[in-house]
Design a protein around this motif. Sequence first.
Motif, PDB file in Angstrom:
ATOM      1  N   PRO A  22       0.815  -1.214   0.000  1.00 10.20           N
ATOM      2  CA  PRO A  22       0.000   0.000   0.000  1.00 10.20           C
ATOM      3  C   PRO A  22       0.853   1.272   0.000  1.00 10.20           C
ATOM      4  CG  PRO A  22      -0.922  -1.595   1.521  1.00 10.20           C
ATOM      5  CD  PRO A  22       0.387  -2.166   1.046  1.00 10.20           C
ATOM      6  N   GLY A  23       0.569   2.147  -0.932  1.00  6.37           N
ATOM      7  CA  GLY A  23       1.298   3.405  -1.043  1.00  6.37           C
ATOM      8  C   GLY A  23       2.498   3.364  -1.954  1.00  6.37           C
ATOM      9  N   SER A  24       2.906   2.167  -2.401  1.00  5.82           N
ATOM     10  CA  SER A  24       4.128   2.075  -3.208  1.00  5.82           C
ATOM     11  C   SER A  24       3.947   2.645  -4.606  1.00  5.82           C
ATOM     12  CB  SER A  24       4.615   0.628  -3.274  1.00  5.82           C
ATOM     13  OG  SER A  24       3.647  -0.213  -3.881  1.00  5.82           O
ATOM     14  N   THR A  25       2.802   2.397  -5.222  1.00  3.70           N
ATOM     15  CA  THR A  25       2.588   2.943  -6.563  1.00  3.70           C
ATOM     16  C   THR A  25       2.546   4.461  -6.520  1.00  3.70           C
ATOM     17  OG1 THR A  25       0.186   2.692  -6.324  1.00  3.70           O
ATOM     18  CG2 THR A  25       1.370   0.898  -7.372  1.00  3.70           C
ATOM     19  N   LEU A  79       7.881  10.204  -6.997  1.00  4.00           N
ATOM     20  CA  LEU A  79       9.320  10.367  -7.230  1.00  4.00           C
ATOM     21  C   LEU A  79       9.598  10.693  -8.691  1.00  4.00           C
ATOM     22  CD1 LEU A  79      10.648   7.372  -5.088  1.00  4.00           C
ATOM     23  CD2 LEU A  79      10.951   9.810  -4.566  1.00  4.00           C
ATOM     24  N   ALA A  80       8.938   9.980  -9.602  1.00  4.58           N
ATOM     25  CA  ALA A  80       9.132  10.238 -11.026  1.00  4.58           C
ATOM     26  C   ALA A  80       8.648  11.643 -11.386  1.00  4.58           C
ATOM     27  CB  ALA A  80       8.405   9.182 -11.856  1.00  4.58           C
ATOM     28  N   VAL A 107       9.882  -8.622 -11.292  1.00  3.65           N
ATOM     29  CA  VAL A 107       9.845  -7.173 -11.064  1.00  3.65           C
ATOM     30  C   VAL A 107       9.229  -6.470 -12.269  1.00  3.65           C
ATOM     31  CG1 VAL A 107      11.221  -5.109 -10.637  1.00  3.65           C
ATOM     32  CG2 VAL A 107      11.832  -7.260  -9.521  1.00  3.65           C
ATOM     33  N   ARG A 108       9.677  -6.848 -13.464  1.00  8.08           N
ATOM     34  CA  ARG A 108       9.148  -6.206 -14.676  1.00  8.08           C
ATOM     35  C   ARG A 108       7.640  -6.426 -14.795  1.00  8.08           C
ATOM     36  NH1 ARG A 108      12.341  -8.496 -18.207  1.00  8.08           N
ATOM     37  NH2 ARG A 108      13.859  -6.809 -18.216  1.00  8.08           N
ATOM     38  N   ASN A 109       7.194  -7.641 -14.482  1.00  9.54           N
ATOM     39  CA  ASN A 109       5.773  -7.944 -14.577  1.00  9.54           C
ATOM     40  C   ASN A 109       4.967  -7.126 -13.570  1.00  9.54           C
ATOM     41  OD1 ASN A 109       3.759  -9.788 -15.876  1.00  9.54           O
ATOM     42  ND2 ASN A 109       3.386 -10.342 -13.741  1.00  9.54           N
ATOM     43  N   HIS A 114       0.965  -2.728 -12.788  1.00 11.39           N
ATOM     44  CA  HIS A 114       0.509  -1.579 -12.015  1.00 11.39           C
ATOM     45  C   HIS A 114       0.888  -0.253 -12.674  1.00 11.39           C
ATOM     46  CE1 HIS A 114      -0.839  -4.342  -8.955  1.00 11.39           C
ATOM     47  NE2 HIS A 114       0.316  -4.968  -9.077  1.00 11.39           N
ATOM     48  N   GLU A 115       1.172  -0.345 -13.981  1.00  5.90           N
ATOM     49  CA  GLU A 115       1.411   0.827 -14.826  1.00  5.90           C
ATOM     50  C   GLU A 115       2.511   1.729 -14.273  1.00  5.90           C
ATOM     51  OE1 GLU A 115      -2.403   2.660 -15.384  1.00  5.90           O
ATOM     52  OE2 GLU A 115      -3.125   1.044 -16.681  1.00  5.90           O
ATOM     53  N   LEU A 116       3.597   1.078 -13.867  1.00  2.00           N
ATOM     54  CA  LEU A 116       4.731   1.810 -13.303  1.00  2.00           C
ATOM     55  C   LEU A 116       5.966   1.752 -14.197  1.00  2.00           C
ATOM     56  CD1 LEU A 116       4.417   0.650  -9.584  1.00  2.00           C
ATOM     57  CD2 LEU A 116       3.937   2.937 -10.487  1.00  2.00           C
ATOM     58  N   GLN A 117       5.863   1.046 -15.331  1.00  2.74           N
ATOM     59  CA  GLN A 117       7.055   0.865 -16.161  1.00  2.74           C
ATOM     60  C   GLN A 117       7.568   2.175 -16.741  1.00  2.74           C
ATOM     61  OE1 GLN A 117       3.976  -0.037 -16.846  1.00  2.74           O
ATOM     62  NE2 GLN A 117       3.605  -0.447 -19.032  1.00  2.74           N
ATOM     63  N   ASP A 118       6.716   3.189 -16.865  1.00  4.02           N
ATOM     64  CA  ASP A 118       7.169   4.484 -17.371  1.00  4.02           C
ATOM     65  C   ASP A 118       7.645   5.404 -16.255  1.00  4.02           C
ATOM     66  OD1 ASP A 118       6.609   3.802 -19.995  1.00  4.02           O
ATOM     67  OD2 ASP A 118       4.546   4.522 -19.873  1.00  4.02           O
ATOM     68  N   LYS A 119       7.501   4.949 -15.007  1.00  6.43           N
ATOM     69  CA  LYS A 119       7.939   5.747 -13.861  1.00  6.43           C
ATOM     70  C   LYS A 119       9.203   5.164 -13.247  1.00  6.43           C
ATOM     71  CE  LYS A 119       3.168   7.170 -12.962  1.00  6.43           C
ATOM     72  NZ  LYS A 119       2.558   6.387 -14.076  1.00  6.43           N
ATOM     73  N   ALA A 120       9.211   3.866 -13.052  1.00  5.83           N
ATOM     74  CA  ALA A 120      10.429   3.167 -12.633  1.00  5.83           C
ATOM     75  C   ALA A 120      11.008   2.523 -13.884  1.00  5.83           C
ATOM     76  CB  ALA A 120      10.115   2.129 -11.572  1.00  5.83           C
ATOM     77  N   LYS A 121      11.837   3.257 -14.576  1.00  5.22           N
ATOM     78  CA  LYS A 121      12.268   2.837 -15.911  1.00  5.22           C
ATOM     79  C   LYS A 121      13.419   1.848 -15.895  1.00  5.22           C
ATOM     80  CE  LYS A 121      10.637   7.040 -18.189  1.00  5.22           C
ATOM     81  NZ  LYS A 121      10.977   8.160 -19.068  1.00  5.22           N
ATOM     82  N   ARG A 122      14.058   1.682 -14.744  1.00  7.86           N
ATOM     83  CA  ARG A 122      15.223   0.807 -14.678  1.00  7.86           C
ATOM     84  C   ARG A 122      15.030  -0.252 -13.604  1.00  7.86           C
ATOM     85  NH1 ARG A 122      19.533   2.630 -17.603  1.00  7.86           N
ATOM     86  NH2 ARG A 122      19.317   4.736 -18.465  1.00  7.86           N
TER      87      ARG A 122
END
Length: 214
Positions: free
Chosen positions: A93-96, A102-103, A120-122, A127-135
Amino acid sequence: MVGAAELLADRDHVLVGFDGAVCTVFDNERARGAADRLRPLVGPVLPDEVAASGDPFAVLAYAASCGPNTADAVHRQLARLELEAQLVAGPVPGSTELIGALAWRGFTVTVVANQSVDAVRNHLALHELQDKAKRISARASGDPDQLLPGTALVDAAIRGVGASPERCVLIGRTPQELQAARAAGVATIALAPGKLRPPPDVVVADLAELRLAG
């Protein structure tokens, strides 16, 4: 004493520990179940501490001592189990919201994990974070020397953004994440109560407090 806002203000890159801060892939029950499913890949006769362990990474470490083929087999099966488990566990909870904040504030966000790259990638994609946590700097083999609390994953994350340790900060919950960051010369913000060795630079009560910092 410096606070989270001040620490973040002096950095450009945030490393976020996956386990417990983004997704608790294995709770105690799931961890023991995963260890039970990995043990047959290593052999019927195991050291007592490995046979009794509820930690799948203890089985992986023992597999590595048996040779690279065994280590690879256990790593690949563990990766499959992590993919299944993260679907059940969901995000902390709260991580997304934290990663999004941060992004938005301009930090380069890298997720650091002993869990497999695929898990991790999945999770980030779901949760639609791949464009925010890019690495991602995560487990890619069965070699335990490449895992936390060793510095290999943190060092790779720093190289990946072309930075120096002084320009990075790690947000993490597990001792392995925090120890690795400190050993690599990276400042730490801990999401964990109690005494930690080495002590983190900053301790926060929860992700919401950190998201609002600064």
